[in-house]
Scaffold this motif. Structure first.
Motif, PDB file in Angstrom:
ATOM      1  N   LEU A   6       0.777  -1.199  -0.041  1.00  0.00           N
ATOM      2  CA  LEU A   6      -0.186  -0.073  -0.068  1.00  0.00           C
ATOM      3  C   LEU A   6       0.788   1.362   0.105  1.00  0.00           C
ATOM      4  O   LEU A   6       0.685   2.126  -0.720  1.00  0.00           O
ATOM      5  CB  LEU A   6      -0.838   0.046   1.263  1.00  0.00           C
ATOM      6  CG  LEU A   6      -2.062   1.237   1.250  1.00  0.00           C
ATOM      7  CD1 LEU A   6      -2.825   1.112   0.126  1.00  0.00           C
ATOM      8  CD2 LEU A   6      -2.448   1.216   2.659  1.00  0.00           C
ATOM      9  N   PHE A   7       2.067   1.487   0.802  1.00  0.00           N
ATOM     10  CA  PHE A   7       2.738   2.528   1.013  1.00  0.00           C
ATOM     11  C   PHE A   7       3.282   2.802  -0.389  1.00  0.00           C
ATOM     12  O   PHE A   7       3.329   4.059  -0.758  1.00  0.00           O
ATOM     13  CB  PHE A   7       3.712   2.375   2.020  1.00  0.00           C
ATOM     14  CG  PHE A   7       3.364   2.525   3.525  1.00  0.00           C
ATOM     15  CD1 PHE A   7       3.951   2.113   4.544  1.00  0.00           C
ATOM     16  CD2 PHE A   7       2.005   2.949   3.733  1.00  0.00           C
ATOM     17  CE1 PHE A   7       3.662   2.263   5.646  1.00  0.00           C
ATOM     18  CE2 PHE A   7       1.405   3.045   5.070  1.00  0.00           C
ATOM     19  CZ  PHE A   7       2.190   2.373   6.333  1.00  0.00           C
ATOM     20  N   VAL A  42       1.033   7.773  -6.186  1.00  0.00           N
ATOM     21  CA  VAL A  42      -0.055   9.033  -6.311  1.00  0.00           C
ATOM     22  C   VAL A  42       0.605  10.309  -6.184  1.00  0.00           C
ATOM     23  O   VAL A  42       0.296  11.103  -7.064  1.00  0.00           O
ATOM     24  CB  VAL A  42      -1.233   8.668  -5.276  1.00  0.00           C
ATOM     25  CG1 VAL A  42      -2.346   9.911  -5.430  1.00  0.00           C
ATOM     26  CG2 VAL A  42      -1.917   7.239  -5.677  1.00  0.00           C
ATOM     27  N   ALA A  43       1.417  10.259  -4.981  1.00  0.00           N
ATOM     28  CA  ALA A  43       1.792  11.539  -4.742  1.00  0.00           C
ATOM     29  C   ALA A  43       3.119  12.037  -5.876  1.00  0.00           C
ATOM     30  O   ALA A  43       3.082  13.291  -6.331  1.00  0.00           O
ATOM     31  CB  ALA A  43       2.670  11.800  -3.380  1.00  0.00           C
ATOM     32  N   GLN A  47       0.507  15.822  -3.087  1.00  0.00           N
ATOM     33  CA  GLN A  47       1.898  16.682  -3.592  1.00  0.00           C
ATOM     34  C   GLN A  47       2.458  16.783  -2.116  1.00  0.00           C
ATOM     35  O   GLN A  47       3.683  17.034  -1.815  1.00  0.00           O
ATOM     36  CB  GLN A  47       1.815  17.663  -4.242  1.00  0.00           C
ATOM     37  CG  GLN A  47       1.390  17.477  -5.665  1.00  0.00           C
ATOM     38  CD  GLN A  47       1.503  18.716  -6.451  1.00  0.00           C
ATOM     39  OE1 GLN A  47       2.613  19.446  -6.521  1.00  0.00           O
ATOM     40  NE2 GLN A  47       0.419  19.145  -7.421  1.00  0.00           N
ATOM     41  N   ASN A  48       1.627  17.142  -0.905  1.00  0.00           N
ATOM     42  CA  ASN A  48       1.970  17.638   0.297  1.00  0.00           C
ATOM     43  C   ASN A  48       1.611  16.584   1.413  1.00  0.00           C
ATOM     44  O   ASN A  48       2.461  15.772   1.804  1.00  0.00           O
ATOM     45  CB  ASN A  48       1.431  18.841   0.641  1.00  0.00           C
ATOM     46  CG  ASN A  48       2.040  20.055  -0.376  1.00  0.00           C
ATOM     47  OD1 ASN A  48       3.193  20.264  -0.470  1.00  0.00           O
ATOM     48  ND2 ASN A  48       1.020  20.276  -1.389  1.00  0.00           N
ATOM     49  N   GLU A  49       0.428  16.741   1.749  1.00  0.00           N
ATOM     50  CA  GLU A  49       0.225  15.783   3.044  1.00  0.00           C
ATOM     51  C   GLU A  49       0.467  14.471   2.917  1.00  0.00           C
ATOM     52  O   GLU A  49       0.891  13.692   3.804  1.00  0.00           O
ATOM     53  CB  GLU A  49      -1.314  16.150   3.636  1.00  0.00           C
ATOM     54  CG  GLU A  49      -1.403  17.343   4.138  1.00  0.00           C
ATOM     55  CD  GLU A  49      -1.742  18.712   3.156  1.00  0.00           C
ATOM     56  OE1 GLU A  49      -1.310  19.770   3.563  1.00  0.00           O
ATOM     57  OE2 GLU A  49      -2.237  18.219   1.892  1.00  0.00           O
ATOM     58  N   LEU A  50      -0.213  13.947   1.735  1.00  0.00           N
ATOM     59  CA  LEU A  50      -0.047  12.302   1.456  1.00  0.00           C
ATOM     60  C   LEU A  50       1.243  11.859   1.326  1.00  0.00           C
ATOM     61  O   LEU A  50       1.675  11.001   1.812  1.00  0.00           O
ATOM     62  CB  LEU A  50      -0.929  12.071   0.161  1.00  0.00           C
ATOM     63  CG  LEU A  50      -0.807  10.771  -0.191  1.00  0.00           C
ATOM     64  CD1 LEU A  50      -1.490   9.744   0.826  1.00  0.00           C
ATOM     65  CD2 LEU A  50      -1.584  10.507  -1.747  1.00  0.00           C
ATOM     66  N   LEU A 110       6.944   9.459   5.485  1.00  0.00           N
ATOM     67  CA  LEU A 110       7.465   9.394   7.131  1.00  0.00           C
ATOM     68  C   LEU A 110       7.167   7.795   7.661  1.00  0.00           C
ATOM     69  O   LEU A 110       8.044   7.327   8.194  1.00  0.00           O
ATOM     70  CB  LEU A 110       6.552  10.204   8.023  1.00  0.00           C
ATOM     71  CG  LEU A 110       6.796  10.704   9.328  1.00  0.00           C
ATOM     72  CD1 LEU A 110       6.281  11.928   9.568  1.00  0.00           C
ATOM     73  CD2 LEU A 110       6.030   9.514   9.994  1.00  0.00           C
ATOM     74  N   LEU A 111       5.960   7.096   7.165  1.00  0.00           N
ATOM     75  CA  LEU A 111       5.871   5.819   7.681  1.00  0.00           C
ATOM     76  C   LEU A 111       6.609   4.939   7.048  1.00  0.00           C
ATOM     77  O   LEU A 111       7.065   3.896   7.598  1.00  0.00           O
ATOM     78  CB  LEU A 111       4.262   5.609   7.743  1.00  0.00           C
ATOM     79  CG  LEU A 111       3.308   6.555   8.409  1.00  0.00           C
ATOM     80  CD1 LEU A 111       1.848   6.324   7.912  1.00  0.00           C
ATOM     81  CD2 LEU A 111       3.294   6.423  10.020  1.00  0.00           C
TER      82      LEU A 111
END
Lengths: 369, 44
Positions: free
Chosen positions: A77-78, A84-85, A248-251, A257-258
């Motif tokens: 998934l990651f 997508v980003a 582009q940012n939050e996702l 990070l994860l």
């Protein structure tokens, strides 16, 4: 009392943990002091430290990093969310202006296959060799995706190799390019004609077209190419600015990070400090070298048929290390001739590498059994 | 030559040209897209 001493006893029983702390610290140093892919190398480095503390509660059956591993990495998934980003950050207009530049992206995937052969010759299984070779895609999510399918035991070192060498492109590529080109070739000028405008309709349909074509040829690649193009589609639609900005940012930031810390958590001392891992790191470097060589040599071959020659250095931009490779080559061109600005050509080829690397990854997934 | 090396060489001989073939198709379709949907005067 025993519980208080179990950490210390664990270190005494297995000093390799301390070696992994040093490796984690080195990755963090590269991230912070050298600015080498800090968004990935710092979390990977710290994840490596967390997992190599004896009896660490961060891993183990109910550890949070184990939960993340199962939820985000083993499910693939990651990597697809990162795509997508990345897709939302891509601008395919330079590529669409000069579609032939996509051939250089294709050529620069040579390192993947050369390295698979090399890894096979060194005794790795076919699936392990494929996972090692895919470092040559110079694309973290593709590397993680393929490794999760074919060689989970090598996930940690493969990820470290992929992200480390991507950040070392300014050091790896120039010597290879210098060795394969003459000064006259490096000075070849590439002018800009009037910049052709690409219609918004064409930019919107481009990701849909790529997804369908690549997906029909290699259906197993749809998860990768589809999510990359989905990210681009939401950007080019013009009606989903909020989603595009979020991707582009939050996702991008959240998943990165994860992803990083979870990858670091796979770097357990007993699995990481092996001869196999050292060979993986070496082969990863070979992959990048052969990618660069493949792109440059193809450009030189291409020039045999062209009246208006291309600067063969742009062949090296066909690797997926975007935009680093484009900038490196543009800088090399300026060093040879301060009036030769090839950045837009370089970036166009560099963007094509993104697509080619995912296609290559899809073909490897489809053909390796 | 061990069989794994043989498989790796076979993979290269199939997959690497296929990437070029797929790319050629992308090129043709991209050119077609640009011709079918040229930029309007507002976009120029």
């Amino acid at each position: 009392m025993e519980d208080l001493l179990m950490g210390i006893n664990g270190l005494i029983a297995n000093p390799k943990f301390i070696v992994m702390w040093i490796i984690g610290a080195i990755l963090i140093y590269f991230a912070v002091e050298k600015d080498y892919e800090p968004a990935l190398l710092l979390p990977i480095g710290f994840g490596a430290i967390l997992t190599n503390i004896p009896f660490s509660s961060a891993i183990g059956p109910e550890g949070p990093l184990t939960v993340l591993l199962h939820a985000g990495i083993l499910t693939e998934l990651f990597p697809v969310l990162i795509f997508v980003a990345i897709g939302a950050m891509c601008d395919f207009a330079p590529l669409m202006r000069n579609p032939l530049s996509m051939l250089f992206g294709a050529a620069a995937q040579f390192g993947i296959f050369a390295t698979i052969i090399g890894a096979a010759a060194m005794g790795f299984t076919f699936k392990q060799a494929a996972s090692i070779g895919i470092i040559g895609a110079a694309d973290g999510p593709t590397t993680i995706y393929v490794a999760t399918r074919f060689a989970q035991e090598l996930l940690g070192p493969l990820s470290v190799a992929a992200y480390s060498y991507m950040s070392l492109v300014p050091i790896i590529q120039p010597p290879v390019i210098m060795a394969l080109t003459t000064q006259n070739e490096r000075k070849i000028r590439m002018e800009y004609e009037d910049q052709e405008e690409i219609s918004q309709t064409a930019k919107f349909l481009f990701p849909i077209m790529i997804t369908i074509v690549a997906g029909v040829i290699a259906p197993i690649s749809v998860a990768l190419i589809g999510t990359l193009m989905f990210g681009n589609l939401i950007k080019e639609s013009g009606v989903l600015d909020n989603l595009s900005n979020c991707a582009q940012n939050e996702l991008a930031n959240l998943v990165t990070l994860l992803l990083g810390i979870t990858i670091g958590a796979t770097m357990e001392a007993d699995k990481f400090l092996t001869v196999d891992v050292m060979m993986v790191m070496g082969l990863g470097l070979v992959a990048f070298i052969f990618d660069t060589a493949g792109g440059v040599l193809f450009a030189k071959l291409f020039n045999l048929f062209l009246e208006k020659k291309v600067n063969p250095m742009i062949g090296a931009c066909g690797i997926s290390a975007f935009p680093m490779s484009g900038r490196v080559i543009a800088k090399m061109a300026l060093k040879e001739d301060p009036t030769n600005f090839i950045i837009m050509h370089a970036i166009g080829v560099n963007v094509s590498g993104q697509i080619s690397s995912v296609v290559a990854g899809g073909l490897v997934l489809a053909l390796v059994k | 030559m061990n069989s794994v090396v043989g498989q790796a060489i076979e993979l290269m001989l199939i997959a690497y040209p296929t990437i070029f073939a797929v790319t050629a198709l992308f090129i043709v379709l991209t050119i077609a897209l640009k011709k079918l949907f040229p930029a309007t005067q507002d976009e120029e």
